[in-house]
Design an enzyme around this catalytic site. Structure first.
Site, short mmCIF file in Angstrom:
data_model
loop_
_atom_site.label_atom_id
_atom_site.label_comp_id
_atom_site.label_asym_id
_atom_site.label_seq_id
_atom_site.Cartn_x
_atom_site.Cartn_y
_atom_site.Cartn_z
N HIS A 235 0.87 -1.19 0.00
CA HIS A 235 0.00 0.00 0.00
C HIS A 235 0.90 1.24 0.00
CE1 HIS A 235 -3.69 -2.22 0.52
NE2 HIS A 235 -3.17 -2.87 1.55
N GLU A 264 -1.24 -6.81 -1.86
CA GLU A 264 -2.36 -5.85 -1.81
C GLU A 264 -1.97 -4.51 -2.45
OE1 GLU A 264 -3.86 -5.37 2.21
OE2 GLU A 264 -3.73 -7.51 2.63
N ASP A 266 -1.59 -1.10 -4.03
CA ASP A 266 -2.25 0.08 -4.60
C ASP A 266 -1.38 1.29 -4.30
OD1 ASP A 266 -2.95 0.44 -1.89
OD2 ASP A 266 -5.08 0.05 -2.21
O1 9MR Z 1 -10.15 -3.51 1.73
C1 9MR Z 1 -10.65 -3.92 2.97
C2 9MR Z 1 -11.81 -3.04 3.39
O2 9MR Z 1 -12.92 -3.28 2.54
C3 9MR Z 1 -12.17 -3.30 4.83
O3 9MR Z 1 -13.18 -2.38 5.23
C4 9MR Z 1 -10.95 -3.15 5.69
C5 9MR Z 1 -11.25 -3.35 7.16
O4 9MR Z 1 -10.10 -3.43 7.92
O5 9MR Z 1 -9.97 -4.08 5.27
C6 9MR Z 1 -9.51 -3.81 3.98
O6 9MR Z 1 -8.49 -4.70 3.62
C7 9MR Z 1 -7.30 -4.65 4.39
C8 9MR Z 1 -6.69 -6.04 4.35
O7 9MR Z 1 -7.61 -7.00 4.77
C9 9MR Z 1 -5.43 -6.11 5.19
N1 9MR Z 1 -4.50 -5.09 4.82
C10 9MR Z 1 -5.02 -3.72 4.75
C11 9MR Z 1 -6.24 -3.70 3.84
C12 9MR Z 1 -6.73 -2.28 3.64
O8 9MR Z 1 -7.19 -1.75 4.86
#
Ligand code: 9MR
Length: 348
Positions: A235, A264, A266
């Site tokens: 990220h 992940e 972005d």
């Molecule tokens: O993208 C996910 C989002 O829809 C959720 O609301 C959020 C809640 O914590 O989690 C996001 O995904 C996360 C991932 O599971 C772990 N790494 C960070 C990601 C972005 O927050």
């Protein structure tokens, strides 16, 4: 002009990709998936299950552009076990079925984490022994449910702070650091063929956090704990600059005999986007993919959503967004071209 060609490819393939298996695209159809073929690196995306159900162009793009998928939310504990002992695998099963129909492998996400746990778990005063039993059951049941259908699991997610100390979680408090090795052992017991990953953010370059992961991985592997991979979420934000020593970091895990993955990716920016930010974003996406392709054991590169239409970023960071390779209308940005070009140019 530059996007004209790619846009045309997208439009044509959107019409056919819905149910087409991977083998229906033996030539380069202009997709990321085609560019990645033969590279040894899977190209993936996180999948939003509502979008997959309701948005046909989104669904077609998931099938066409990627050969691995990660559930953005639906394998998390709060979703799969909303009440103690009451499982709901429906949404996760739908994604796994979709993946198999489309010749994709699945990254399971995630088994032990401090976030998105059910309230019944976090708000009950369980004893350490009870918490250990609950965690063991959760991992055995979830990995067991998907046995043979999930390629790789993010077993332990975000267990370190940025300074390299272990994160204060219900697991660390009750069970000490042993919960980490236990989680991997239980996952391996439930599906001996699945690849088991550590996973975190801000651990892409060489820093205190990635040093802590390196030391932990070395120690776990020396103790015979089945830890197979090191996941770097990726990220990034153009306003923060990018880590400079990603390849060096990835290669030290290579040398440990571990697999690595970008899980992940972005690259967000302060809105509105402009040419310089969009170009910098492409460089961020490219930098991580280059490191992956240049390392021996990097097995996958996953974006955390491929279109701004469903990205998590604007909801979490005020005034920021435009973090994915396709815009809200599923039109490619320079980042998309960079990913394709990098796959085609950097061969192992
Ligand atoms: O993208 C996910 C989002 O829809 C959720 O609301 C959020 C809640 O914590 O989690 C996001 O995904 C996360 C991932 O599971 C772990 N790494 C960070 C990601 C972005 O927050």
């Amino acid at each position: 002009m530059r996007f004209g060609r790619i846009t045309a490819f997208l439009a044509v393939s959107l019409a056919v990709a819905g149910s087409a298996p991977a083998s229906a695209h033996p030539v380069d159809d202009g997709s990321l998936r085609a560019a990645a073929r033969g590279s040894g690196v899977h190209i993936g995306t996180a999948v939003d299950m509502s979008a997959l159900a309701d948005d046909a162009p989104y669904r077609a793009a998931v099938a066409r552009e990627f050969d691995t998928v990660t559930p953005e939310n639906v394998m998390k504990w709060e979703v799969v076990e909303p009440q103690p002992g009451v499982y709901d695998w429906a949404a996760a099963d739908r994604l796994v079925d979709f993946a198999h129909k489309n010749g994709q492998v699945v990254r399971g996400h995630t088994l032990v984490w401090h976030s998105q746990n059910p309230a019944w778990l976090t708000e009950t005063a369980y004893t350490p022994a009870q918490l250990r039993t609950l965690l063991r059951k959760h991992i055995l049941d979830e990995v067991g449910h998907f046995k043979g259908r999930v390629w790789a699991w993010d077993v332990a997610n975000e267990i370190f702070n940025d300074d390299g100390t272990l994160r204060d979680t219900i697991w660390l408090r009750a069970l000490g650091s042993d919960y980490i090795a236990d989680a991997f052992r239980w996952a391996h017991q439930a599906d001996p063929k699945a690849l088991l990953f550590l996973n975190d953010y801000n651990n892409e370059g060489v820093n205190a956090k990635s040093d802590a992961y390196y030391a932990l991985a070395k120690q776990l592997r020396a103790a015979g704990v089945p830890v197979h991979g090191y996941g770097m979420q990726g990220h990034l934000g153009v306003q923060y600059g990018f880590p400079g020593d990603v390849l060096e970091n990835v290669r030290r895990f290579d040398r440990l005999g571990m697999k690595t993955a970008f899980t992940e990716v972005d690259v967000r920016m302060e809105l509105p986007p402009d040419t310089a930010k969009v170009q910098a974003q492409a460089e961020g996406f490219g930098l991580l993919l280059r490191a992956c392709l240049m390392a021996k054991n990097c097995v996958s590169y996953t974006v955390w959503g491929f279109t701004d239409k469903y990205s998590w970023v604007p909801g979490f960071f005020d005034g920021q967004g435009s973090a994915t390779p396709l815009d809200e209308n599923l039109q490619p940005k320079p980042a998309y071209d960079t990913l394709r070009e990098t796959f085609l140019l950097v061969r192992r």
